[in-house]
Design an enzyme around this catalytic site. Structure first.
Site, PDB file in Angstrom:
ATOM      1  N   ASP A  70      45.328  36.337  48.980  1.00 60.01           N
ATOM      2  CA  ASP A  70      45.100  35.946  50.782  1.00 60.01           C
ATOM      3  C   ASP A  70      46.240  36.731  51.469  1.00 60.01           C
ATOM      4  O   ASP A  70      47.192  36.969  51.309  1.00 60.01           O
ATOM      5  CB  ASP A  70      44.879  34.619  51.762  1.00 60.01           C
TER       6      ASP A  70
ATOM      7  N   HIS B 158      37.767  43.732  51.318  1.00 57.85           N
ATOM      8  CA  HIS B 158      36.630  42.522  51.449  1.00 57.85           C
ATOM      9  C   HIS B 158      36.951  40.934  51.705  1.00 57.85           C
ATOM     10  O   HIS B 158      38.358  40.100  51.503  1.00 57.85           O
ATOM     11  CB  HIS B 158      36.255  42.057  50.088  1.00 57.85           C
TER      12      HIS B 158
ATOM     13  N   HIS C  63      40.540  49.267  51.066  1.00 58.09           N
ATOM     14  CA  HIS C  63      39.692  48.571  52.253  1.00 58.09           C
ATOM     15  C   HIS C  63      39.585  47.406  51.536  1.00 58.09           C
ATOM     16  O   HIS C  63      39.953  46.740  50.643  1.00 58.09           O
ATOM     17  CB  HIS C  63      38.375  49.709  51.868  1.00 58.09           C
TER      18      HIS C  63
ATOM     19  N   GLU D   4      31.742  38.792  46.410  1.00 55.44           N
ATOM     20  CA  GLU D   4      32.800  39.845  47.227  1.00 55.44           C
ATOM     21  C   GLU D   4      31.689  40.421  48.667  1.00 55.44           C
ATOM     22  O   GLU D   4      32.707  40.827  49.110  1.00 55.44           O
ATOM     23  CB  GLU D   4      32.621  41.389  45.963  1.00 55.44           C
TER      24      GLU D   4
END
Ligand code: NI
Length: 135
Positions: A80, A42, A40, A125
Site C-alpha cells: 500500500d 491504481h 502512475h 486493477e
C-alpha cells in the site's frame, strides 16, 4: 461439499510496465500509457477466497480475523502506497502487471496458509480489468 469464504482488501500503488531490454519506443508501443517513465497509480481491489471444510466444533471454515491479518501482513503493509517497481522486491525483475501482482499475492498467502485450504486471488486493477489466479 464446497464452501468458499472471501475477504476483501484494498491498496493503492504505483507502477510502470516496461522491459529494461527494450527501447522507450518499443515499451510505449507495447505497454502504452502504462509505460510512462514517471509511473502512475491504481486503486487495487483484492478478493481473497479460501475454500475448505467447516470445522464442526466452531462452525468456521477459517477464522476470518486470521485471514484479515494475513492479508494485512502479506499484501497491504508491503504494497500500500508503494512504488511496486522500486520498493517491492518481488517486482525487481518482474513486470508488475495485474497478472503478475495477483500471482505474487497468491504465492505470499499460499506460503502462510494451511494446506487443508484452497486459495483464490481476484485482483482488480480498475473496476473493469481484473484477473483471477488459483495457482
Ligand atoms: Ni497501470
Amino acid at each position: 461439499m464446497s464452501l468458499t469464504i472471501y475477504r476483501k482488501a484494498h491498496f493503492n500503488a504505483a507502477h510502470r510496465l516496461y522491459r529494461e531490454d527494450w527501447t522507450d519506443e518499443k515499451n510505449l508501443e507495447i505497454f502504452g500509457k502504462c509505460s510512462n517513465p514517471h509511473y502512475h497509480g491504481h486503486n487495487y481491489e483484492l478478493e481473497v477466497g479460501v475454500s475448505g471444510e467447516i470445522d464442526p466444533e466452531t462452525g468456521y471454515l477459517i477464522d476470518i480475523k486470521e485471514l484479515k491479518d494475513l492479508i494485512l501482513e502479506e499484501v497491504e503493509e508491503p504494497f500500500d502506497h508503494k512504488n511496486l517497481n522500486i520498493e517491492v522486491a518481488d517486482f525487481k525483475n518482474l513486470n508488475p502487471t495485474v497478472e503478475n501482482i495477483a500471482m505474487v499475492i497468491w504465492n505470499r498467502l499460499r506460503k502462510r496458509l494451511d494446506t487443508r485450504y484452497d486459495l483464490s486471488v481476484k485482483l482488480f486493477e480498475t473496476p473493469r480489468n481484473f484477473v483471477l489466479y488459483t495457482g
